[in-house]
Each structure stands twice: as C-alpha cells, then as structure tokens.
Design an enzyme around this catalytic site. Structure first.
Site, short mmCIF file in Angstrom:
data_model
loop_
_atom_site.label_atom_id
_atom_site.label_comp_id
_atom_site.label_asym_id
_atom_site.label_seq_id
_atom_site.Cartn_x
_atom_site.Cartn_y
_atom_site.Cartn_z
N ASP A 1 49.60 35.75 39.80
CA ASP A 1 48.45 35.39 39.15
C ASP A 1 48.44 34.59 37.95
O ASP A 1 47.33 33.79 37.76
CB ASP A 1 47.43 36.59 39.03
CG ASP A 1 46.95 37.39 40.40
OD1 ASP A 1 47.06 36.68 41.42
OD2 ASP A 1 46.50 38.32 40.38
N ASP B 1 45.94 40.07 50.78
CA ASP B 1 46.22 40.53 49.54
C ASP B 1 46.56 42.20 49.44
O ASP B 1 46.25 42.78 50.59
CB ASP B 1 44.93 40.28 48.59
CG ASP B 1 45.31 40.00 47.12
OD1 ASP B 1 46.69 40.37 46.59
OD2 ASP B 1 44.71 39.40 46.45
#
Length: 696
Positions: A519, A451
């Site tokens: 997301d 990430d």
C-alpha cells in the site's frame, strides 16, 4: 531428468546446472546425499556408499541427514511429520515402493500402526525442485481418524560448510519485503505467519550462502513455500554444524486436520533451488520458473492500469468514475479499475462488506453502463472485492451472523470494522461462488482486485468436531473458489492484494495474474520494497503505481512525476493519483511516460532482471535483458557535494557486441558498458532516468 541406481534405492534428479540425490538405506532410512552442482549417477552412488558417522552418546547419526524426519525413533531434530491416532503418537514407517518417470519421483512408505501411507514427491522444473508430501489414511472405514499435528512439505539439507548466512524478507504493513542478511548461529531461526494469510511480516522464502556470495557470484541455496495461509519455515544449525530447512503450512504443532479412513491430504509445494550465479542468478532462475510453471499466462504482458481509490476513496459515483476514465484513456491507460465503495451501503469502512451488488444510488443501472463506456474508450474494466470479509453492518451478516469466524463465549474482535467469513463452511463457499459468478456475469468485467484486509483473530468454528482445521480449510476453499471462477470466466484477470503485500507466495501466484506489492506508493520507499520482492518474484507479477505528490498515503514526500514513473516502471505499471487534480502539463507528461513504458514493457515484464546497484546506495539501478533489447532504470536519491554519480556497470551483455542507445543514438561497446559502465547524467535529489539499448 531422473536417474535410478541399479538396486533401485539411489535416485538422482538433475536440472540444467544442478543435481539432487537421495538414498534409501537397508534399514529403510531415506537419507540426503547431494544438493548442488550437477553430478553423475556414479557420483551419487559413491556418496551413498560412504558410511554414516558413528553414533555418539546423546546424539543421533540420522539427525541432519534425513530427507523427511518424522517424530519418533532415534532422532531429535524438528520433525516434518507428527501424527497422533488411537493413543499412539509419532511414526515408524517402512519403504513400500517408488515410481520415477519423466520429471517426477515418488517414494512411498507405510506406517503399519497408524495405517498411514506417506508418499514423498519430487518434481524437477529446470533447476527448481518442487517437493511435497501426500498422506493417506489406508485403514478400514471403521478405523479412527488420524490427527495430523504437523505435516511439513519438505526438509532441505545443505552441504557441510563452516559458516552459513541467511537472507530473508521481513516487514510490516507499508514496509514489506525488505531484505536482511545475518549469520546462522547454532539453534533454530523460525519465520512465518500466525495470521491466517501469508502476512506482511515475512515472505515464505529463505536463501542461504556459505562463502560470501555476491549479487553475481557464489553458491546460493534457496527455498520458497506455495501456501497462502499460516506457515512456518525453520532454519536449524545442529550441534555438529549441519544445516536443515524445514517448512510447511501452519505455524505450530497444535494440530492441522483430521484424516478419515480412505482420505488423503496433499501438502503445499516447498520448492528449492541451487544456483552458482550469486543472488542475482538465483533470482533469475526463480523468475524463469514462475513464468514457466506458476503464474497463469505469464508470457502475456500485463496492461497499464488506473485505479480510482486514491482519487475517490469512499465518495464514489458513476459520473465521477466516468470522468476519471476519460482522463485515464487519454493518457494511454489500458485497464480502468473501480476500487472500494461501489457495492452495498459502502459509504465508509464500517458497512457493506459481504453485499456484492452495486449500490443503486451510485450505480442505478449496475456496473454495466460504466463498463460499456470504459470499453468504448478502448480500455478494459475492473473492480475491487474483498469476498472473505464481512462488516457487522451488512445484509449478509444480519442474515448469517454464524458465518463469521468466532469463538463461543469469547469477546468478538474486529479489525477495520470487519470480521472474517468462515470459508471452511460449505454453505459459505457456495454463497460466495453464487455472488461472484453473478457479479462477473452481470457486466463485462475483465479484472478483479481481490483483497484480504484482516488477519485471523477469532478462528473458531462452533459445533465442528475439529475446529482447528479451519486454518487449512480456509485456504483450500479460497483456492477452489479462485479456480472455479477462473474456469467459468477465463477472460477475467485477478490480482492478489492483502492490505498491500500481505498475501504474496507461490500458492496465490499460481491463481492470480499479478500481486499488489504494498500500500506504500511512495516512489523512494518502493525501491527497497521492490528490490526485496525481486529476490524471488518476477517483475511480471509486481504491480506498482504512480500516485500524487505530496504523497497522501504515508509521508507527504514531494517527488517529480519523472521519479514516480521510473520507480513504478520497474514492474507492472499502474496509476493511482487523482487525475482530476493533475494539470494539463502533468497529464501530457504522464502520457509520454505511459507511451515509453509500453515500448519497454516486454523487456521489463518478460526479461532477465539484473540488480545493478542496491536501493541502500545514493544511486540505485536495475536492468532487464530480453533478446537483443536492454532496459536500465536508474534512480538518484541525493547528489552529494556536486559530484557526478558513479557510473552504472551493466550486466548480461555480449562483451564483443555493440549496443545502440535508443534515446541518443550513441553506439556503445558491450565490453565498455560491462567493465566501465554508463554515465547516467542524474543530478540533484530524487532524479531518475530510463536507458534503452538494442544490440546491433
């Protein structure tokens, strides 16, 4: 294939359906000739023989015609190359040679004043042409360094047309990759990122059509940049109507790096593609290119995964993960991923980043006991990391506060309670290698979700002679670290994530097995995000999850498990809900959907994609063709007035063949499916279905 004219100054690069031609004039001006349908060398030489237009007052005959315009001389377009050294800015080069062999052309120039060698590289990959530049300081060891203010990868010149339309992908966090089309007017349209990563705001891709291309018909020119840091693509329409696309790393012209004598820099690939199959044909060509030349092991389908983040967030324990793993395995999941909070003192987003060892209270024996149990359940084991970041509340930051990017004398800024590590530093690079190599060696880890949750805001490097070099150096260090980890741990797969779709480009895709698209896991929102993603990237790389209803991440929307699964089955299927809260009926239904996905997975991940109906319509659909197998996914957003939704016309079929629907056993004529379409039987709101056909 590359062909060279008799005088060695005309070059023709050809793929299966397209050609690209360029010509070096007697004045050593490298001019563009052709980018479009396939032509012969004689055609290219005929184009080369055409005289340039007469030069007019206040205009340059070179503008809009050069392959790689440099700063300086009689040109006024945006330069692809801007160099400063010894008080002299700009470039004046002379041809020094060329090499054409197999699928690669290298055209070489020298700037005597700067003692700079410039090599323009063209590489054919089917109908995709990869372009980049190699810049080398050829001066003696005591010569001053050269400052590269701008070093783009390529300039693409489009054929003369009256009107052009631009397609681009724009967005923000949780709303990435949305497609928008607009007419190109005179002047410049600039997209890019100033954020240190690819960014949620734009994907580094553009497509241009001039005569009203549709999904399946018309000429489309498109370009995609392979760079995971700050970048810029400029689309320019010049006063005479000529259109050029220039792109490369870095967003402005304030300086990229210093080039010392005897060193060279290689710009990232800026790939271009011409297709006469409309936007769908262009997409399929991009997908084929990436599966063949970009994505690692792209011929191997990706497994169904479960990720624990939405179930546990920061409240994590080994027993809890083990319980989730048991339910995931029973559902047919093949890869179990422990997300954030397994490491350091990570009890919230305020602490722990940078300390990549298991939390001893939560995992007393490290990750190995859980990983072994996951493997015993028949699944692979994965973890989440964010190596480029650090929390001020971490052992790493307390030991090395100078390792974070910062500007001396300025207020330090934080986003998400974290700072960005300065990967341009050799000691930071070595530390991350040691930490991650040890981590991957400590347990049977099969997968890493990598990430990057914070943009650059303080890209300072105190004490460095040329601190602005941090922008490019960070990305190169990231690439080297990923390459080194993949070489040392070849069985480990990597996923690129950046707060969702903030780092998606050909550069990161060449080092990762898939990317996290957004997301936003709402299944309806995802249809538009996935449609935009598919304009350039294949389903094989697109991770998509089934999460809880009501949706907990964004909007609280309620949707059936059927709709959520069929939405996520358009890419690499993942599950991210709290399985401990799912009912027995939901778990059983989910297992059926997972079983179905495994059957259609080779077609979805490896097949040719056809976008049948856009997500802006009440009924949308996509289709995949792989050999004799066909899969169509359809979604009904809302039924109006009780009317039957329109039929869905399939594509890419043999009109003379017959196809059997595997759900019903019904036999369909290819021509009927192509020209009259398929009844979906969908009704109500948020309904969805999967249709499988086999050619007989």
């Amino acid at each position: 294939m590359i062909e060279v004219g008799e005088d060695g100054r005309t070059w023709l690069l050809s793929g299966p359906t397209s050609s690209y031609a360029l010509r070096l004039t007697d004045d050593d001006e490298l001019l563009h000739l052709h980018w479009g349908p396939r032509i012969g060398l004689a055609d290219a030489e005929a184009l080369a023989a055409e005289p340039l237009p007469a030069e007019r007052s206040f205009e340059s005959r070179l503008d809009g015609r050069e392959e790689y315009p440099v700063e300086g001389g009689r040109r006024f377009v945006r330069p692809a190359l801007s160099v400063r050294g010894a008080g002299v800015r700009g470039s004046e080069w002379w041809f020094s040679g060329s090499v054409a062999e197999h699928d690669e052309l290298r055209v070489q120039f020298t700037d005597a004043v700067h003692q700079l060698g410039v090599t323009l590289v063209y590489r054919t990959r089917g109908d995709v042409i990869e372009r980049f530049a190699v810049l080398r300081h050829e001066g003696p060891a005591d010569a001053p360094a050269l400052e590269l203010l701008r070093a783009d990868s390529a300039t693409w010149t489009l054929p003369s047309r009256e009107r052009w339309r631009l397609s681009q992908l724009h967005g923000r966090w949780a709303a990435e990759s949305r497609l928008v089309r607009s007419e190109i007017t005179y002047g410049e349209k600039v997209i890019g990122s100033r954020r240190g990563h690819t960014g949620h705001q734009h994907l580094p891709w553009v497509a241009l059509d001039a005569e009203g291309a549709t999904e399946e018909h018309g000429e489309v020119h498109s370009c995609a940049l392979a760079w995971s840091g700050s970048w810029r693509i400029a689309v320019s329409r010049l006063p005479d109507g000529a259109v050029q696309i220039t792109g490369g790393r870095g967003h402005d012209d304030s300086g990229q790096e210093l080039l010392a004598p005897g060193t060279e820099t290689v710009t990232p690939v800026f790939a271009g593609l011409w297709s006469d199959g409309g936007f769908g044909g262009a997409s399929r060509a991009w997908h084929t290119y990436q599966r063949a030349h970009v994505i690692p092991d792209a011929d191997v389908p990706r497994p169904v995964l479960y990720n624990s983040w939405e179930a546990t967030r920061f409240d994590i324990s080994e027993d809890q993960q083990r319980a989730l793993a048991g339910r995931a395995a029973a559902m047919g999941v093949e890869l179990f991923v422990v997300d954030d909070a397994w490491f350091g003192q990570r009890v919230s987003d305020r602490a722990g980043l940078g300390d990549w060892t298991p939390n001893p209270d939560r995992f007393p024996g490290g990750l190995k006991p859980l990983a072994d149990d996951v493997h015993a359940l028949g699944m692979r084991f994965g973890i989440w990391v964010e190596p480029e970041m650090v929390n001020p509340d971490s052992d790493l930051y307390r030991a090395h506060p100078d390792w974070a990017q910062h500007q001396p004398g300025r207020t330090r800024t934080e986003f998400r309670n974290q700072l960005v590590l300065n990967l341009a530093r050799a000691d930071v690079q070595e530390h991350l290698w040691e930490q991650l190599d040890a981590l991957l060696s400590s347990a049977p880890i099969d997968y890493v979700k990598w990430d990057f949750n914070r943009s650059f805001t303080d890209p300072g490097w105190p004490g460095e002679r040329y601190p602005q070099g941090i922008w490019n150096a960070h990305v190169h260090a990231l690439y080297r670290l990923l390459d080194r980890l993949r070489a040392a741990h070849p069985s480990v797969a990597f996923e690129s994530c950046s707060g969702g779709g903030g780092r998606i480009d050909l550069g990161i895709l060449s080092r990762t097995d898939q990317v996290w698209t957004s997301d936003n896991t709402d299944p309806l929102d995802r249809l538009a995000i996935q449609d935009g993603f598919s304009q350039v990237h294949p389903a094989r790389a697109m991770a998509a999850w089934v999460t809880d209803s009501p949706n907990t991440q964004l909007n609280g929307r309620v949707s059936a498990l059927r709709f959520r699964f069929v939405s996520a089955m358009a890419g690499v299927l993942g599950i991210g809900g709290d399985l401990m809260e799912w009912s027995a009926d939901e778990l059983a239904e989910a297992a059926d959907w997972v079983r179905l996905y495994k059957e259609i997975r080779p077609v979805v991940q490896l097949g040719d994609l056809h976008r049948l109906r856009p997500p802006s319509e009440p009924l949308s659909a996509v289709q995949y063709v792989h050999g004799d197998e066909v899969v169509a996914l359809a979604w009904l957003r809302a039924q109006a007035y009780g009317e039957e939704p329109p039929r869905v016309r399939l594509r890419g079929l043999d009109s003379t063949a017959t196809y059997v629907c595997q759900e019903t056993g019904q036999v369909h004529r290819g021509a009927v499916l192509l020209h009259h379409g398929l009844r979906t039987g969908l009704r109500g709101d948020l309904d969805a279905a999967v249709f499988r056909f086999r050619r007989v």
